[in-house]
Enzyme design. Structure first.
Site, PDB file in Angstrom:
ATOM      1  N   LYS A 154       0.863  -1.183   0.000  1.00 31.34           N
ATOM      2  CA  LYS A 154       0.000   0.000   0.000  1.00 31.34           C
ATOM      3  C   LYS A 154       0.903   1.237   0.000  1.00 31.34           C
ATOM      4  CE  LYS A 154      -3.799   2.461   0.748  1.00 31.34           C
ATOM      5  NZ  LYS A 154      -4.798   2.584  -0.323  1.00 31.34           N
ATOM      6  N   CYS A 185      -2.835   9.678  -6.201  1.00 29.40           N
ATOM      7  CA  CYS A 185      -3.991   9.299  -5.380  1.00 29.40           C
ATOM      8  C   CYS A 185      -5.123  10.311  -5.610  1.00 29.40           C
ATOM      9  CB  CYS A 185      -3.617   9.255  -3.898  1.00 29.40           C
ATOM     10  SG  CYS A 185      -5.081   8.868  -2.885  1.00 29.40           S
TER      11      CYS A 185
HETATM   12  C1  SIN Z   1      -6.599   5.511  -1.553  1.00 32.16           C
HETATM   13  O1  SIN Z   1      -6.042   5.019  -0.561  1.00 32.16           O
HETATM   14  O2  SIN Z   1      -7.333   6.489  -1.479  1.00 32.16           O
HETATM   15  C2  SIN Z   1      -6.371   4.887  -2.895  1.00 32.16           C
HETATM   16  C3  SIN Z   1      -4.947   4.946  -3.249  1.00 32.16           C
HETATM   17  C4  SIN Z   1      -4.699   5.437  -4.616  1.00 32.16           C
HETATM   18  O3  SIN Z   1      -5.588   5.273  -5.487  1.00 32.16           O
HETATM   19  O4  SIN Z   1      -3.659   6.020  -4.880  1.00 32.16           O
END
Ligand code: SIN
Length: 314
Positions: free
Chosen positions: A37, A130
């Protein structure tokens, strides 16, 4: 500097890749790498719930506004050596986000990148795109992209990937961003991040399906496949034209082996899987890879490399 991923399938940074347990599940699957992540300077709870709608009507995709919930880069620096024990490349996704210390975004990327390289990551994936934070994503501003890449590539020696937004019908911005990337030693571009500012409504409740940002979030899954293919193909063509050694990794809309084959034909050398992983869990990677190999055999190809960028004109 490149990075070899085999099989050429990884999870997309995002779904189910926050905790050690989630990352271990990815490590034990058939992926060619483990992608974390996106980690930020400070740990984050992310946006208020509900923030993920996994099954849009008719399974056309998923909608999220997670807001980068993650453990913070210092925790990931501790986890990376453990993840490396699984013997596949560990790709650390990095993002900037508001934090009490008010460190400027460029400094956040630089500090995290240095610490994570030291922790033993095999590559960095700079998430510049993001769609779920208050600020406009860095990927939409060539000068900011340049500032982050200048700061990170100055110190870091491991391969660097860049995760970008779809540029849709703004070819001038696409061109400016692509030109900016040529000035740096980038291993790959991962495209696309989720399609921003999309909305769905649950007819049972007549409510927006997610709460943050007035219900607007990023769309992933089958609905975005043609958008992702277009972005993959134009980056591929641009880098070919400029003889740049930058690979394109295709993200978006892959739920069947045939979708991955389309990404390869459009120019992707690796594909990343987000919504399908959410839907099906880690066995999705094995199923896809088996399907890709079967397609190759049935169509007279011996490797994915033979397909990359080989789409024909109509
Ligand atoms: C998110 O955590 O909002 C999604 C991450 C991303 O799309 O970069």
């Amino acid at each position: 500097m490149g990075i070899r991923i085999y099989p050429p399938i990884t999870n997309a940074s995002g779904p189910l890749s926050v905790t050690y347990e989630e990352l271990e599940r990815i490590a034990r699957s058939a992926t060619g790498a483990i992608v974390t992540k996106s980690m930020t300077h400070c740990p984050r709870q992310g946006n208020p719930e509900p923030r993920l709608w996994a099954h849009l009507d008719g399974k056309i995709g998923s909608l999220n506004s997670m807001g980068l919930p993650n453990l913070g880069y210092q925790e990931y620096a501790k986890l990376i050596p453990k993840l490396k024990e699984f013997g596949k490349p560990v790709i650390a996704s990095i993002a900037s986000a508001p934090c009490a210390h008010n460190l400027p975004p460029v400094e956040q990327y630089r500090e995290i990148a240095g610490a994570i390289e030291k922790a033993g990551a095999d590559a960095l994936e700079l998430n510049l795109s993001c769609p779920n934070l208050e600020d406009v994503p860095i990927s939409m501003d060539p000068q900011s992209v340049r500032a982050v890449l200048s700061a990170v590539t100055r110190d870091v020696k491991i391969p660097i990937g860049v995760k970008l937004s779809p540029y849709n019908n703004v070819p001038k911005l696409f061109e400016e961003i692509a030109r900016t990337l040529l000035d740096f030693e980038i291993a790959y571009v991962a495209t696309i991040n989720s399609e921003p500012l999309t909305l769905d409504i649950d007819l049972k409740t007549r409510a927006k399906v997610i709460r943050p940002n007035d219900g607007f979030g990023g769309l992933g899954g089958p609905a975005v496949l043609p958008i992702a293919l277009a972005e993959v193909h134009r980056f591929y063509r641009f880098f070919q034209k400029h003889r740049a050694q930058i690979a394109v990794w295709g993200v978006g809309g892959i739920i069947r082996a045939e979708d991955a084959i389309k990404h390869f034909l459009a120019g992707a050398s690796v594909v990343q899987i987000g919504t399908l992983f959410l839907w099906e869990g880690p066995q999705a990677f094995e199923r896809l890879w088996a399907g890709i190999q079967q397609w190759l055999t049935e169509n007279g190809f011996s490797s994915v490399e033979e397909l990359i960028g080989q789409v024909r004109d109509a």
